[in-house]
Design an enzyme around this catalytic site. Structure first.
Site, PDB file in Angstrom:
ATOM      1  CB  CYS A 110     -23.721   0.271 -44.950  1.00 22.22           C
ATOM      2  SG  CYS A 110     -22.767  -1.105 -45.613  1.00 22.22           S
TER       3      CYS A 110
ATOM      4  CD  GLU B 142     -16.227   0.908 -46.541  1.00 27.69           C
ATOM      5  OE1 GLU B 142     -16.402  -0.287 -46.806  1.00 27.69           O
ATOM      6  OE2 GLU B 142     -17.139   1.756 -46.618  1.00 27.69           O
TER       7      GLU B 142
ATOM      8  CG  HIS C  81     -17.987  -3.754 -44.685  1.00 26.44           C
ATOM      9  ND1 HIS C  81     -19.192  -4.411 -44.627  1.00 26.44           N
ATOM     10  CD2 HIS C  81     -18.290  -2.458 -44.940  1.00 26.44           C
ATOM     11  CE1 HIS C  81     -20.178  -3.552 -44.842  1.00 26.44           C
ATOM     12  NE2 HIS C  81     -19.663  -2.352 -45.031  1.00 26.44           N
TER      13      HIS C  81
HETATM   14 NI    NI Z   1     -20.646  -0.561 -45.442  1.00 27.16          NI
END
Ligand code: NI
Length: 155
Positions: free
Chosen positions: A90, A133, A136
């Protein structure tokens, strides 16, 4: 366009839930352009808006396949199939990689920069990127899901 600062693990912003995008205007397009530039500059394959301090449901992904740059706004995973267990990293956690179990195939729907809904299907790296993603956007980090960290000296 501009390269934005990427927040790192430990920053509380990364733990918050992002809000739906409701306005598809020049401000959004500027952010999308800046996020793409930031992702390419950092050598990543995906970047979510909270990583640049914006708590909105926006993701950019480019896994260097036929899709090219994907701009995913308000993404929702609509179907998953199978399993894969691969190494993940990441941009908010430089230098650390670990194995995460993800679905082998992921279908996702998202709006584009003009608000139009589109559906994408990803396997392998793209499937992982869809999951990583969208996590997130819900304050979830890949480190939460790592079951085996890569030894630093094996890189
Ligand atoms: Ni990430």
């Amino acid at each position: 366009m501009a390269v934005l600062e990427i927040l790192e693990f430990g920053n509380d912003v990364l733990r918050q839930k992002s809000e739906e995008v409701t306005e598809f205007n020049e401000e959004l397009w500027q952010l999308l352009d800046d996020m793409a530039e930031t992702m390419y500059e950092a050598g990543g394959v995906g970047l979510a808006a909270p990583q640049v301090g914006v708590l909105k449901r926006i993701v950019v992904i480019d896994v260097d396949d036929d899709h090219g740059l994907l701009e995913l706004i308000n993404p929702v995973i609509t179907a998953i199939k199978g399993k894969q267990h691969e190494l993940e990293g990441c941009l908010s956690c430089p230098g650390r990689n670990g194995y995460v179990e993800r679905p082998a195939k992921v279908r996702i729907k998202a709006q584009n920069r003009y608000g139009k809904w589109k559906t994408y299907v990803g396997t392998e790296l793209l499937a992982r990127a869809f999951c990583h993603e969208t996590d997130h956007l819900n304050g979830i980090l890949f480190a939460d899901k790592v079951d085996q960290w890569e030894e630093p000296d094996k890189k």
